[in-house]
Design a protein around this motif. Structure first.
Motif, PDB file in Angstrom:
ATOM      1  N   LEU A   4       0.847  -1.188   0.000  1.00 40.69           N
ATOM      2  CA  LEU A   4       0.000   0.000   0.000  1.00 40.69           C
ATOM      3  C   LEU A   4       0.879   1.233   0.000  1.00 40.69           C
ATOM      4  N   VAL A   5       0.563   2.164  -0.885  1.00 39.51           N
ATOM      5  CA  VAL A   5       1.257   3.454  -0.950  1.00 39.51           C
ATOM      6  C   VAL A   5       0.329   4.518  -0.391  1.00 39.51           C
ATOM      7  N   ILE A   6       0.840   5.307   0.533  1.00 42.17           N
ATOM      8  CA  ILE A   6       0.097   6.463   1.038  1.00 42.17           C
ATOM      9  C   ILE A   6       0.895   7.691   0.641  1.00 42.17           C
ATOM     10  N   ASN A   7       0.386   8.386  -0.361  1.00 39.00           N
ATOM     11  CA  ASN A   7       1.080   9.501  -0.997  1.00 39.00           C
ATOM     12  C   ASN A   7       0.519  10.820  -0.462  1.00 39.00           C
ATOM     13  N   GLY A   8       1.369  11.585   0.215  1.00 42.88           N
ATOM     14  CA  GLY A   8       0.956  12.840   0.815  1.00 42.88           C
ATOM     15  C   GLY A   8       1.195  14.071  -0.041  1.00 42.88           C
ATOM     16  N   SER A   9       1.559  13.879  -1.301  1.00 46.56           N
ATOM     17  CA  SER A   9       1.801  15.041  -2.161  1.00 46.56           C
ATOM     18  C   SER A   9       0.491  15.704  -2.554  1.00 46.56           C
ATOM     19  N   SER A  10       0.502  17.019  -2.601  1.00 46.42           N
ATOM     20  CA  SER A  10      -0.710  17.761  -2.962  1.00 46.42           C
ATOM     21  C   SER A  10      -0.835  18.016  -4.463  1.00 46.42           C
ATOM     22  N   ARG A  11       0.183  17.615  -5.233  1.00 43.90           N
ATOM     23  CA  ARG A  11       0.071  17.854  -6.672  1.00 43.90           C
ATOM     24  C   ARG A  11       0.360  16.589  -7.468  1.00 43.90           C
ATOM     25  N   GLU A  12      -0.220  16.538  -8.651  1.00 44.17           N
ATOM     26  CA  GLU A  12       0.013  15.426  -9.571  1.00 44.17           C
ATOM     27  C   GLU A  12       1.355  15.617 -10.266  1.00 44.17           C
ATOM     28  N   ASN A  13       1.935  14.506 -10.711  1.00 41.55           N
ATOM     29  CA  ASN A  13       3.223  14.533 -11.422  1.00 41.55           C
ATOM     30  C   ASN A  13       4.295  15.242 -10.603  1.00 41.55           C
ATOM     31  N   SER A  14       4.276  14.985  -9.319  1.00 48.92           N
ATOM     32  CA  SER A  14       5.198  15.628  -8.396  1.00 48.92           C
ATOM     33  C   SER A  14       6.503  14.851  -8.313  1.00 48.92           C
ATOM     34  N   ASN A  15       7.449  15.409  -7.595  1.00 46.59           N
ATOM     35  CA  ASN A  15       8.684  14.687  -7.317  1.00 46.59           C
ATOM     36  C   ASN A  15       8.400  13.433  -6.494  1.00 46.59           C
ATOM     37  N   THR A  16       7.436  13.517  -5.600  1.00 47.25           N
ATOM     38  CA  THR A  16       7.028  12.352  -4.816  1.00 47.25           C
ATOM     39  C   THR A  16       6.543  11.254  -5.755  1.00 47.25           C
ATOM     40  N   GLY A  85       0.710  18.364   5.114  1.00 44.17           N
ATOM     41  CA  GLY A  85      -0.506  18.450   5.916  1.00 44.17           C
ATOM     42  C   GLY A  85      -1.472  17.314   5.626  1.00 44.17           C
ATOM     43  N   LEU A  86      -1.538  16.889   4.371  1.00 41.83           N
ATOM     44  CA  LEU A  86      -2.420  15.781   4.010  1.00 41.83           C
ATOM     45  C   LEU A  86      -2.051  14.511   4.778  1.00 41.83           C
ATOM     46  N   LEU A  87      -0.763  14.215   4.818  1.00 41.14           N
ATOM     47  CA  LEU A  87      -0.317  13.018   5.523  1.00 41.14           C
ATOM     48  C   LEU A  87      -0.443  13.189   7.033  1.00 41.14           C
TER      49      LEU A  87
END
Length: 183
Positions: A4-16, A85-87
């Motif tokens: 399971l991946v929990i991705n806290g990035s707020s934008r698409e195509n991010s460095n994350t 903040g999302l994470l």
């Protein structure tokens, strides 16, 4: 092996996202991009005499996916020297689960954890408090923090130029393809 991946990035195509693409190449996994879900902030009621209020959002469904996972990969940009903040919001809600579900800690034990961070301005130094934070979380929940990668990047896709981070992600990808580390 249920990843399971929990991705806290707020934008698409991010460095994350770029880091995750390298780590997860040719692997089967479930991806939770927190930016696509509604997870409300915790209304901490631990020290009141009231029952916890029911919260109408996506948290319960997301936490169930985490319960079902063997490996959890937390991925986040470094925002103001901490996790996004999302994470943070998602993790804060675990206090509610601990208070309302007596089996919560038991349901989550023995997860293998990987942590991906990316930031600018000396992230390998300034991201270390996040690594420490996750080690404390892992200790509390009886998880194994298997490894972490801290990448350097600010503009979209810039982390791909961080050779050390990319090399480590490729190495971890190979380990996961072979069944993951049992450390």
């Amino acid at each position: 092996m249920n990843i399971l991946v929990i991705n806290g990035s707020s934008r698409e195509n991010s460095n994350t996202d770029s880091m995750l693409a390298v780590l997860l190449k040719n692997l089967s996994y479930c991806n939770i991009a927190l930016r696509e879900y509604k997870v409300l902030p915790i209304h901490d009621q631990r020290h009141t005499r009231k029952n916890w209020e029911t919260v109408e959002d996506d948290y319960s469904a997301l936490i169930q996916k985490m319960v079902n996972a063997d490996i959890v990969i937390f991925a986040t940009p470094i925002y103001w020297y901490g996790i996004s903040g999302l994470l943070k919001n998602f993790i804060d809600r675990w206090s509610q689960s601990l208070a309302t579900n007596k089996k919560f800690k038991q349901d989550l034990k023995r997860k293998r954890i990987y942590l991906l961070l990316v930031g600018d301005d000396k992230p390998t130094i300034k991201g270390m408090p996040i690594i420490h934070q996750f080690q404390y979380i892992c200790d509390f929940l009886n998880w194994n923090l298997v490894d972490y990668v801290i990448g350097s990047g600010n503009k979209p896709q810039e982390v791909k130029d961080d050779r050390m981070a990319m090399t480590k992600l490729l190495q971890l990808n190979q380990e996961l393809l072979l069944g993951g580390s049992d450390e």
